[in-house]
Design an enzyme around this catalytic site. Structure first.
Site, PDB file in Angstrom:
ATOM      1  N   GLY A  30       8.960 -20.882  24.322  1.00 60.33           N
ATOM      2  CA  GLY A  30       9.250 -19.467  24.061  1.00 60.33           C
ATOM      3  C   GLY A  30       8.706 -18.985  22.734  1.00 60.33           C
ATOM      4  O   GLY A  30       7.815 -19.610  22.169  1.00 60.33           O
ATOM      5  N   HIS A  36      -0.057 -18.666  23.732  1.00 61.56           N
ATOM      6  CA  HIS A  36       0.595 -18.966  25.016  1.00 61.56           C
ATOM      7  C   HIS A  36      -0.027 -18.118  26.130  1.00 61.56           C
ATOM      8  O   HIS A  36      -0.301 -18.609  27.220  1.00 61.56           O
ATOM      9  CB  HIS A  36       2.090 -18.624  24.960  1.00 61.56           C
ATOM     10  N   GLU A 148      -4.919 -27.155  23.069  1.00 56.82           N
ATOM     11  CA  GLU A 148      -5.495 -28.161  22.159  1.00 56.82           C
ATOM     12  C   GLU A 148      -4.899 -28.045  20.764  1.00 56.82           C
ATOM     13  O   GLU A 148      -5.089 -28.914  19.925  1.00 56.82           O
ATOM     14  CB  GLU A 148      -7.021 -27.997  22.105  1.00 56.82           C
ATOM     15  N   LYS A 149      -4.177 -26.957  20.520  1.00 58.45           N
ATOM     16  CA  LYS A 149      -3.433 -26.814  19.260  1.00 58.45           C
ATOM     17  C   LYS A 149      -2.583 -28.063  19.027  1.00 58.45           C
ATOM     18  O   LYS A 149      -2.460 -28.558  17.913  1.00 58.45           O
ATOM     19  CB  LYS A 149      -2.566 -25.557  19.373  1.00 58.45           C
ATOM     20  N   SER A 185       1.062 -19.775  16.190  1.00 58.03           N
ATOM     21  CA  SER A 185       2.187 -20.682  16.390  1.00 58.03           C
ATOM     22  C   SER A 185       3.473 -19.873  16.329  1.00 58.03           C
ATOM     23  O   SER A 185       3.562 -18.907  15.563  1.00 58.03           O
ATOM     24  CB  SER A 185       2.204 -21.734  15.271  1.00 58.03           C
TER      25      SER A 185
HETATM   26  P1  AMP Z   1       5.057 -24.442  22.432  1.00 60.56           P
HETATM   27  O1  AMP Z   1       5.786 -23.238  22.903  1.00 60.56           O
HETATM   28  O2  AMP Z   1       4.762 -24.430  20.973  1.00 60.56           O
HETATM   29  O3  AMP Z   1       5.675 -25.717  22.927  1.00 60.56           O
HETATM   30  O4  AMP Z   1       3.638 -24.360  23.123  1.00 60.56           O
HETATM   31  C1  AMP Z   1       3.496 -24.278  24.514  1.00 60.56           C
HETATM   32  C2  AMP Z   1       2.045 -24.527  24.870  1.00 60.56           C
HETATM   33  O5  AMP Z   1       1.240 -23.536  24.247  1.00 60.56           O
HETATM   34  C3  AMP Z   1       1.544 -25.891  24.367  1.00 60.56           C
HETATM   35  O6  AMP Z   1       0.694 -26.458  25.351  1.00 60.56           O
HETATM   36  C4  AMP Z   1       0.798 -25.530  23.117  1.00 60.56           C
HETATM   37  O7  AMP Z   1      -0.222 -26.444  22.786  1.00 60.56           O
HETATM   38  C5  AMP Z   1       0.215 -24.190  23.518  1.00 60.56           C
HETATM   39  N1  AMP Z   1      -0.132 -23.415  22.327  1.00 60.56           N
HETATM   40  C6  AMP Z   1       0.664 -23.128  21.269  1.00 60.56           C
HETATM   41  N2  AMP Z   1      -0.021 -22.452  20.338  1.00 60.56           N
HETATM   42  C7  AMP Z   1      -1.284 -22.305  20.803  1.00 60.56           C
HETATM   43  C8  AMP Z   1      -2.486 -21.707  20.300  1.00 60.56           C
HETATM   44  N3  AMP Z   1      -2.518 -21.115  19.118  1.00 60.56           N
HETATM   45  N4  AMP Z   1      -3.603 -21.755  21.073  1.00 60.56           N
HETATM   46  C9  AMP Z   1      -3.567 -22.369  22.281  1.00 60.56           C
HETATM   47  N5  AMP Z   1      -2.481 -22.946  22.809  1.00 60.56           N
HETATM   48  C10 AMP Z   1      -1.360 -22.935  22.082  1.00 60.56           C
END
Ligand code: AMP
Length: 279
Positions: A30, A36, A148-149, A185
């Site tokens: 979230g 995302h 890939e982050k 992020s």
């Molecule tokens: P999270 O909500 O932080 O767990 O992220 C969910 C998904 O979104 C994960 O696969 C992350 O690697 C991806 N994600 C988060 N930030 C980025 C970004 N800046 N660019 C690409 N993918 C992202």
């Protein structure tokens, strides 16, 4: 857009889909941003329907404080998802996922879990493996999209799928950045104004490392990055490593046939940020 909080209800819906309907899945915690959304848009293009999960998974946090302070913006998240025509959202509670036993399964990811993030976030990848495996069982996607982050996480999920023979194709997506280069992020929203102003320094330094990788060896670049961060007191370097993309082990010498990436983690006050770049 359908929103389900119960495992039974989402499973019922998925069972009712016409045979052959392809499901793309994007797991998230979230506090959604354009990073995302880029994953979700790619999933939309490549599948008949897209499922997004929003679940702040307690077992992947090594610090209670970090879990408590993790941004939660469910109403905005749902509006954003609706605006890009997401089909199904899964928003379970911790109890729904774990019953009364909020604990991780132990995994062996052939050593990938001991590198970088694994050294600094105790039990993190067991938590990630536990939740993603569980979500795959519930959603039964054909393709699942990861940024890939979190490159180490992406490699670990690929390893898990291979080891457990889970029938899903794991797709890695490019890092989505702010105009000034800062990787998007959910944690960026917690930066103070002055930390946000200096944060693009992280990507600037990664780009410098990429250029220098052409002529210098890994330890010289590590030294350069450490020196750069000494000049930047608002950002505290936790680690910088140049590692093999497949094994994630840090390297000393280059082998022309292998692919490498530079990985970084820093603290901006109490906010921990990570980033990486292919070399
Ligand atoms: P999270 O909500 O932080 O767990 O992220 C969910 C998904 O979104 C994960 O696969 C992350 O690697 C991806 N994600 C988060 N930030 C980025 C970004 N800046 N660019 C690409 N993918 C992202």
């Amino acid at each position: 857009m359908l929103v389900f909080a119960k495992i039974k209800s989402i499973q019922q819906k998925i069972k009712s889909l016409k045979k052959g309907t392809s499901i793309g899945f994007v797991p998230t915690m979230g506090a959604l941003h354009k990073g995302h959304l880029s994953l979700i848009k790619q999933a939309k293009k490549e599948n008949d329907i897209v499922v997004v999960s929003i679940f702040v998974n307690p077992t992947q946090f090594d610090k209670k404080e970090d879990l408590i302070n993790y941004p939660k913006t469910i109403d905005t998240d749902l509006s954003l998802l609706k605006s890009i025509y997401c089909d199904i959202v899964f928003t379970p509670t911790a109890e729904e996922i774990y019953s009364n036993n909020i604990q991780s399964q132990s995994f062996n990811f052939d050593g990938l879990e001991f590198q970088m993030e694994g050294k600094f976030r105790d039990g993190h990848f067991d938590g990630v493996g536990t939740i993603v495996k569980r979500l795959f069982e519930i959603v039964t996607p054909h393709k699942s999209y990861f940024g890939e982050k979190d490159f180490q996480q992406l490699q670990i999920i690929k390893k898990m799928v291979e080891k457990y023979q889970i029938p899903v194709k794991v797709i890695g997506c490019d890092i989505f950045r702010e105009k000034d280069g800062l990787a998007m992020s959910s944690r960026n929203s917690r930066l103070t104004k002055k930390h946000r102003e200096v944060a693009p320094f992280i990507y600037k330094t990664l780009k410098k490392a990429k250029i220098e990788f052409g002529t210098k060896n890994a330890s010289e670049i590590v030294e350069m990055v450490e020196n750069e961060f000494k000049k930047q007191p608002l950002l505290e370097l936790e680690y910088f490593e140049i590692a093999d993309e497949e094994t994630l082990q840090s390297i000393k010498n280059k082998d022309q046939k292998r692919k490498y990436r530079a990985f970084i983690a820093i603290f901006a006050n109490k906010i921990r940020l990570i980033d990486n770049i292919s070399l």
